[in-house]
Design an enzyme around this catalytic site. Structure first.
Site, short mmCIF file in Angstrom:
data_model
loop_
_atom_site.label_atom_id
_atom_site.label_comp_id
_atom_site.label_asym_id
_atom_site.label_seq_id
_atom_site.Cartn_x
_atom_site.Cartn_y
_atom_site.Cartn_z
N ASP A 155 -3.26 6.73 -0.43
CA ASP A 155 -2.82 5.48 -1.05
C ASP A 155 -3.63 5.31 -2.34
OD1 ASP A 155 -2.18 2.93 -1.81
OD2 ASP A 155 -3.04 1.94 -0.05
N PRO A 162 -9.66 7.33 -11.74
CA PRO A 162 -10.32 7.92 -10.56
C PRO A 162 -9.40 8.73 -9.67
CG PRO A 162 -10.12 5.51 -10.34
CD PRO A 162 -9.73 5.86 -11.75
#
EC number: 2.5.1.16
Lengths: 275, 275
Positions: A155, A162
Site C-alpha cells: 500500500d 520514498p
C-alpha cells in the site's frame, strides 16, 4: 475567502476540493504531509501533493487491497502490509478471523501519528493486539524476510519519493522470497488512463516471478481517472478459482463475493495492458 | 498565461483541465455550449459548464450505452437515440448489422453542428444512410411514438435545463409505449457517490413499468467520481441471460462480451441503491 486544494494528477488535469481548514502541514523526513478537512470528502490525507485517502471514499481502496487476496488464500495467518500507515488496510485485514498476526511496515512514522489523530476510524485498529507496527523501510524489511508471510500487501504512494523502490522487479523478487510457498501478494499499480506504461511494466515483471499474475480494478473518486488498478501475484491460488463456500460474512461497503471475480473483468484497453 | 477549465461537479468538488484554446462558445436556445481544446483529453464539449464528451474518453460512454442493450436484444432493427447530438452513440449503434434504421432526436441543433465541426470522429456517422437526424424535443417525440422501436437509448444531460423531463416516471411510461412488445431502453443515470437519490428514484420508477430493471456501471474519467451508472429497462430480454453465441465481433476499446455481464456486478453501496 474560499480555500480549494487542487491536485494536478497529470501535468494537464486534476481534481479540486473545497477546504474547510488545514488540520496539519509538515515536511517530514520523507515527504510533505498535509491533513485537511474538505467539505465533500471529510478529512483528507495528502502526501507530496497527492491525495492518499479521505474519510468518504477510503473504504474502496482498503477493502479491495485486503479482501481479494485474503479470500483467495485458504488460511491466511501471517500478513504483512508495506506502507499503509493510515491503517485502513490493517483494519480490513483484521476482519478475517484466520489472521493471527498483521505486521505494518511504514517508512514514515508521521503518517501513522497524524492518521491516528485525524483519521481515527481508519487508523484505530493499529492498536489491536494482533498488529505489530514497525516504522521502517519496507524494501529493507522485505529483503530481510524469507518464507514468512501468507499474504503481503503493498500500500504505497506513487513511484516517486520514498516509494520508488517498491515498483522494481528486485522488490517483487524479494516479495516472492518473503512469502511462503503458497503466498500471495498485491500492490496498488495506479491507473490505466495516465499510467498505462507503469501497469504494463509491473505486469511483465510480476509475471516473470509469479506463476499466477492478475490485474483487478476498483473505482476511487479521489484518485486519478477514478479507476484504480491492483496487481496480484500468487504462487499457488488463483483468485478466479475461489469456490463459493470460501467466502465468509464480513461487513463491507464495496467488496462483495460477486465483485471478487467481476473486478478482474477488465475493459478492453485495460486488458490489453496485461498481454 | 495558462488557461484551466474547472467543472464544479458538486458544490465542493470538481475537475480541472488545462486548455490550449477555446474553439467555440455560444448561448444556444437551450444551453451554454463551449467547445475547448484540452491538453489531456483533446477536444471537449461542455454544456452548461458540464463536460459532455472528450476525444480521449468518449468511447467508454458511447460503447456502454449502445452495446449492452443491442447485444441483449436478439434482433434490433429500429433504434432511437434521445439526445446524444454528438453522434457517438449512433456511431456505436451502426456497428450492429441488424440495425436498419437509427433515429436521433436532439433538441439542440447547435450540439450537432459543432460536434460535426470539432468532434468529427465522434459525429461522422450521423451522415450514414441508415440514420435520420431530427432536431426536436425528445420528450414530445416519445409521447407521439407507439409500438415502434426495438431499443431506445436516452443520452441526455443531467436533470437540469432541457433534460429535466427525461428523468420522470411519465417519460419512462412513454418509452414503454414507444417500444415494441419486446423492447429495451437504457438511460444514463449519473453517479452513485454524489447522486445516490437520483439513481434510487429512477430505479424505483423504472421497476414499476418494466419487468426487468437493471443498473450497470462504467468508468469515465471526466464524469463526476469516475463511476457512471446506466439504468436499463426491458420488457422481455434479460441482459444477464444473453448466451455466448449472441455476441458477434465488433471493434471496441471498452466493451467486451465478458464485461457485458461483469458491468452489472455492483459495489455493495451501489447495489444497495437498487433495492
Amino acid at each position: 475567502m474560499e480555500l480549494w486544494f487542487t491536485e494536478k494528477q497529470t501535468e494537464n488535469f486534476g481534481i479540486t476540493a473545497k477546504i474547510k481548514r488545514t488540520l496539519h502541514t509538515e515536511q517530514t523526513q520523507f515527504q510533505k504531509l498535509d491533513m485537511v478537512e474538505t467539505e465533500e470528502f471529510g478529512n483528507m490525507l495528502i502526501l507530496d501533493g497527492m491525495v492518499m485517502t479521505t474519510q468518504k471514499d477510503e473504504f474502496v481502496y482498503h477493502e479491495m487491497v485486503a479482501h481479494v487476496p485474503l479470500f483467495t488464500h485458504p488460511n491466511p495467518e501471517n500478513v504483512l502490509v508495506v506502507g499503509g500507515g493510515d491503517g485502513g488496510v490493517i483494519r480490513e485485514v483484521l476482519k478475517h478471523p484466520s489472521v493471527k498476526k498483521a505486521t505494518l511496515v511504514e517508512i514514515d512514522g508521521k503518517v501513522i501519528e497524524y492518521s491516528k489523530q485525524y483519521l481515527p476510524e481508519i487508523a484505530g485498529k493499529l492498536e489491536d493486539s494482533r498488529v505489530e507496527v514497525k516504522v521502517d523501510d519496507g524494501f529493507m524489511h522485505i529483503a530481510q524476510s524469507e518464507n514468512e508471510y501468507d499474504v503481503i500487501m503493498v500500500d504505497s504512494t506513487e513511484p516517486v519519493g520514498p516509494a520508488v523502490n517498491l515498483f522494481t522487479k528486485g522488490f517483487y523478487a524479494g516479495i516472492a522470497k518473503a512469502l511462503k510457498e503458497d503466498g500471495i501478494f498485491v500492490a496498488q499499480t495506479d491507473n490505466p488512463w495516465f499510467k498505462a506504461d507503469l501497469i504494463r511494466n509491473v505486469q511483465r515483471d510480476v509475471r516473470e516471478i509469479f506463476p499466477i499474475t492478475r490485474l483487478y480494478i476498483a473505482n476511487i473518486p479521489t484518485y486519478p481517472s477514478g479507476m484504480w488498478t491492483f496487481t496480484l501475484g500468487s504462487k499457488k491460488y488463483d483468485p478466479l478459482a475461489v469456490s463459493d463456500e470460501r467466502f465468509h460474512e464480513i461487513e463491507t461497503k464495496y467488496y462483495t463475493k460477486e465483485l471478487h471475480k467481476a473486478c478482474f473483468v477488465l475493459p478492453k484497453f485495460v486488458a490489453d495492458l496485461t498481454k
